[in-house]
Design a protein around this motif. Structure first.
Motif, PDB file in Angstrom:
ATOM      1  N   THR A 196       1.140  -1.160   0.517  1.00 22.88           N
ATOM      2  CA  THR A 196       0.004   0.245  -0.272  1.00 22.88           C
ATOM      3  C   THR A 196       1.102   1.365  -0.025  1.00 22.88           C
ATOM      4  N   ALA A 197       0.532   2.641  -0.334  1.00 27.65           N
ATOM      5  CA  ALA A 197       0.949   3.218  -0.517  1.00 27.65           C
ATOM      6  C   ALA A 197      -0.023   4.856  -0.541  1.00 27.65           C
ATOM      7  N   GLN A 198      -0.182   5.224   0.885  1.00 30.36           N
ATOM      8  CA  GLN A 198      -0.968   6.133   0.734  1.00 30.36           C
ATOM      9  C   GLN A 198      -0.952   7.441   1.258  1.00 30.36           C
ATOM     10  N   GLY A 199      -1.317   8.775   0.603  1.00 35.11           N
ATOM     11  CA  GLY A 199      -0.515   9.368   0.494  1.00 35.11           C
ATOM     12  C   GLY A 199       0.918   9.838   0.040  1.00 35.11           C
ATOM     13  N   LEU A 200       1.465   8.828  -0.637  1.00 36.44           N
ATOM     14  CA  LEU A 200       2.778   8.877  -0.618  1.00 36.44           C
ATOM     15  C   LEU A 200       3.803   9.421  -2.696  1.00 36.44           C
ATOM     16  N   LEU A 201       3.066   8.730  -3.317  1.00 39.53           N
ATOM     17  CA  LEU A 201       3.455   8.656  -4.752  1.00 39.53           C
ATOM     18  C   LEU A 201       3.448  10.234  -5.684  1.00 39.53           C
ATOM     19  N   MET A 202       2.843  10.797  -4.934  1.00 41.88           N
ATOM     20  CA  MET A 202       2.593  11.962  -4.796  1.00 41.88           C
ATOM     21  C   MET A 202       3.392  13.026  -4.952  1.00 41.88           C
ATOM     22  N   TYR A 203       4.461  12.802  -3.537  1.00 45.94           N
ATOM     23  CA  TYR A 203       5.932  13.635  -3.175  1.00 45.94           C
ATOM     24  C   TYR A 203       6.939  13.014  -3.812  1.00 45.94           C
ATOM     25  N   LEU A 204       6.979  11.811  -5.107  1.00 42.08           N
ATOM     26  CA  LEU A 204       7.649  11.379  -6.027  1.00 42.08           C
ATOM     27  C   LEU A 204       8.031  12.468  -7.289  1.00 42.08           C
ATOM     28  N   GLN A 205       8.595  12.351  -8.334  1.00 43.10           N
ATOM     29  CA  GLN A 205       9.280  12.265  -9.120  1.00 43.10           C
ATOM     30  C   GLN A 205       8.396  11.003  -9.758  1.00 43.10           C
ATOM     31  N   ARG A 206       7.975  11.951 -11.084  1.00 47.08           N
ATOM     32  CA  ARG A 206       7.086  10.651 -12.045  1.00 47.08           C
ATOM     33  C   ARG A 206       8.090   9.475 -12.285  1.00 47.08           C
ATOM     34  N   GLY A 263      -7.066  24.412   4.795  1.00 52.39           N
ATOM     35  CA  GLY A 263      -7.044  24.968   5.735  1.00 52.39           C
ATOM     36  C   GLY A 263      -6.189  26.107   6.396  1.00 52.39           C
ATOM     37  N   GLY A 264      -6.048  26.669   4.946  1.00 53.26           N
ATOM     38  CA  GLY A 264      -5.006  28.139   4.916  1.00 53.26           C
ATOM     39  C   GLY A 264      -3.524  27.687   4.846  1.00 53.26           C
ATOM     40  N   HIS A 265      -3.045  26.364   4.734  1.00 60.84           N
ATOM     41  CA  HIS A 265      -1.051  26.261   4.692  1.00 60.84           C
ATOM     42  C   HIS A 265      -1.237  26.053   3.622  1.00 60.84           C
ATOM     43  N   ARG A 266       0.341  26.104   3.968  1.00 54.82           N
ATOM     44  CA  ARG A 266       0.747  26.202   2.418  1.00 54.82           C
ATOM     45  C   ARG A 266       1.016  24.410   2.218  1.00 54.82           C
ATOM     46  N   LEU A 267       0.634  24.135   1.046  1.00 54.61           N
ATOM     47  CA  LEU A 267       0.556  22.568   0.455  1.00 54.61           C
ATOM     48  C   LEU A 267       2.401  21.850   0.060  1.00 54.61           C
ATOM     49  N   PRO A 268       3.180  21.175   0.799  1.00 56.65           N
ATOM     50  CA  PRO A 268       4.221  21.126   0.020  1.00 56.65           C
ATOM     51  C   PRO A 268       4.031  20.390  -1.424  1.00 56.65           C
ATOM     52  N   ALA A 269       5.540  20.653  -2.006  1.00 58.03           N
ATOM     53  CA  ALA A 269       5.455  20.579  -3.876  1.00 58.03           C
ATOM     54  C   ALA A 269       4.436  19.058  -4.011  1.00 58.03           C
ATOM     55  N   MET A 270       3.972  18.483  -4.718  1.00 57.24           N
ATOM     56  CA  MET A 270       3.490  17.154  -5.275  1.00 57.24           C
ATOM     57  C   MET A 270       3.614  17.092  -6.943  1.00 57.24           C
ATOM     58  N   SER A 271       5.031  16.714  -6.123  1.00 59.02           N
ATOM     59  CA  SER A 271       6.036  16.271  -8.007  1.00 59.02           C
ATOM     60  C   SER A 271       4.862  15.446  -8.991  1.00 59.02           C
ATOM     61  N   TRP A 272       4.313  14.699  -8.283  1.00 60.95           N
ATOM     62  CA  TRP A 272       3.233  14.099  -9.421  1.00 60.95           C
ATOM     63  C   TRP A 272       1.850  13.724  -9.636  1.00 60.95           C
ATOM     64  N   GLY A 273       1.049  14.284 -10.827  1.00 59.65           N
ATOM     65  CA  GLY A 273      -0.334  13.872 -10.914  1.00 59.65           C
ATOM     66  C   GLY A 273      -0.079  13.302 -11.808  1.00 59.65           C
ATOM     67  N   MET A 274      -1.608  12.721 -11.479  1.00 58.52           N
ATOM     68  CA  MET A 274      -1.548  11.964 -12.738  1.00 58.52           C
ATOM     69  C   MET A 274      -3.826  11.821 -13.144  1.00 58.52           C
ATOM     70  N   ASP A 275      -4.026  11.823 -14.342  1.00 58.00           N
ATOM     71  CA  ASP A 275      -5.159  12.169 -15.070  1.00 58.00           C
ATOM     72  C   ASP A 275      -5.894  10.857 -14.717  1.00 58.00           C
ATOM     73  N   ALA A 276      -7.014  10.491 -14.709  1.00 58.06           N
ATOM     74  CA  ALA A 276      -7.707   9.545 -14.759  1.00 58.06           C
ATOM     75  C   ALA A 276      -7.641   8.895 -16.467  1.00 58.06           C
ATOM     76  N   SER A 277      -8.272   9.684 -17.773  1.00 59.94           N
ATOM     77  CA  SER A 277      -7.110   9.385 -18.724  1.00 59.94           C
ATOM     78  C   SER A 277      -6.164   9.079 -18.850  1.00 59.94           C
ATOM     79  N   GLU A 278      -5.156   8.846 -18.134  1.00 63.13           N
ATOM     80  CA  GLU A 278      -3.717   8.179 -18.123  1.00 63.13           C
ATOM     81  C   GLU A 278      -3.854   6.693 -17.552  1.00 63.13           C
ATOM     82  N   ARG A 279      -4.190   6.850 -16.422  1.00 65.74           N
ATOM     83  CA  ARG A 279      -4.068   5.597 -15.714  1.00 65.74           C
ATOM     84  C   ARG A 279      -4.057   4.045 -16.388  1.00 65.74           C
ATOM     85  N   HIS A 280      -4.764   3.972 -17.593  1.00 65.35           N
ATOM     86  CA  HIS A 280      -4.153   3.126 -18.436  1.00 65.35           C
ATOM     87  C   HIS A 280      -2.771   2.815 -18.553  1.00 65.35           C
ATOM     88  N   GLN A 281      -2.627   3.935 -18.692  1.00 63.91           N
ATOM     89  CA  GLN A 281      -0.685   3.397 -18.819  1.00 63.91           C
ATOM     90  C   GLN A 281       0.047   2.786 -18.215  1.00 63.91           C
TER      91      GLN A 281
END
Ligand SMILES: C[S@@+](CC[C@H](N)C(=O)[O-])C[C@H]1O[C@@H](n2cnc3c(N)ncnc32)[C@H](O)[C@@H]1O
Length: 291
Positions: free
Chosen positions: A153-163, A203-221
């Motif tokens: 499981t990787a909950q709340g983790l992969l967005m902090y990594l580079q793609r 909540g008003g605090h600055r979010l740490p940079a989330m480097s990796w984003g993926m849209d639903a349309s790309e998931r099949h890749q």
């Protein structure tokens, strides 16, 4: 009281904990979690000052995400009662105590700082093991007993990594755990870009940079990250309370949310590695292990 001295990305483990605990404290909670409530009470940390105000709708959304992961773990344990769950970037998640069936083996992997805090404040037993390791190094792979079935499981983790790092991690798991399953969540490309531009959270605090984003349309890749990936499926958020709870499982069908929403994805890995398949990455150095 135990002082929680996390900063940067590891501090986000306190943010998710705080939200799950706020949701769990409600009489009508979607995620009962007495360990999370107790943990927040025992930690010496200026939650609101450092991480902003808890908005109830965000707390419920975070709890529904955790409940989605819990369901995948329970499904896995129904088939592999004494299997191994490897929780990458586990931070201060109290999922083990929500889903424990009395025989599961549990491995928590996180960076040394958050893992040391976890070890101090949560009552780990003999079926739990802690591995201090950067998941990008994949050294933890060599320390896991995969003989009774594995769920990563990787909950709340992969967005902090580079793609490339995130894809590399998925591929490493696919190669290392034939017959295994992996579940992880991602943020959308647009949300990732907003965090990189310094956006503040609800909540008003600055979010740490989330480097990796993926849209639903790309998931099949994701089928192509490794030949052992046999299935890529959506794990819909469970239904909850009120409008957020109504929308959560339906987000994929709503025009406004369909293309720009967080996703939970499950990968299944084929049982038989193909001939000539590359073996799991070699150990580079021994991580710190406990228990
Ligand atoms: C948002 S928190 C999520 C914690 C927990 N999974 C939860 O849902 O509450 C992100 C976690 O990932 C961990 N993390 C971030 N980058 C990591 C890396 N490269 N290796 C291992 N853990 C990492 C952080 O220390 C933190 O505990």
């Amino acid at each position: 009281m135990t002082q929680a001295d996390l900063t940067g990305v590891p501090e986000t483990a306190l943010w998710t904990l705080h939200h799950r605990a706020a949701e769990a404290a409600r009489p009508d909670t979607v995620l009962p979690d007495p360990h999370a409530v107790q943990l927040v009470a025992e930690l010496e940390f200026p939650f609101e000052e450092r991480l902003g105000t808890v908005r109830p709708w965000v707390a419920q959304a975070i709890a529904l995400r955790a409940l989605g992961f819990d369901r995948v773990v329970r499904d896995f344990l129904a088939l592999h009662p004494d299997g191994t769950v490897i929780a990458l970037g586990e931070g201060l998640e109290t999922q083990f105590w929500r889903v424990d069936n009395g025989s599961v083996r549990w491995v928590s992997v996180d960076l040394a700082g958050p893992l040391a805090l976890r070890e101090r404040v949560l009552p780990h037993g003999p079926r739990q093991r802690l591995i201090a390791c950067d998941v990008r190094a994949t050294t933890w792979l060599a320390h896991v007993d995969a003989s009774r079935g594995v769920l990563v499981t990787a909950q709340g983790l992969l967005m902090y990594l580079q793609r490339a790092q995130a894809i590399g991690l998925l591929a490493a798991c696919a190669g290392a755990f034939p017959g295994g399953t992996m579940v992880f969540d991602t943020v959308s490309r647009r949300f990732s870009a907003r965090t990189r531009a310094g956006a503040k959270g609800p909540g008003g605090h600055r979010l740490p940079a989330m480097s990796w984003g993926m849209d639903a349309s790309e998931r099949h890749q994701l089928h192509t990250v490794h030949p052992a990936v046999t299935e890529v499926t959506d794990v819909p958020l469970p239904a909850g309370r009120g409008l957020v709870g109504y929308l959560a499982p339906r987000a994929g069908t709503l025009p406004l949310l369909r293309g720009d929403r967080p996703l939970i994805t499950r990968l299944r890995f084929g049982a038989d590695p193909r001939p000539g398949e590359t073996p799991p990455p070699a150990r580079r150095s021994a991580p710190d292990t406990h228990h």
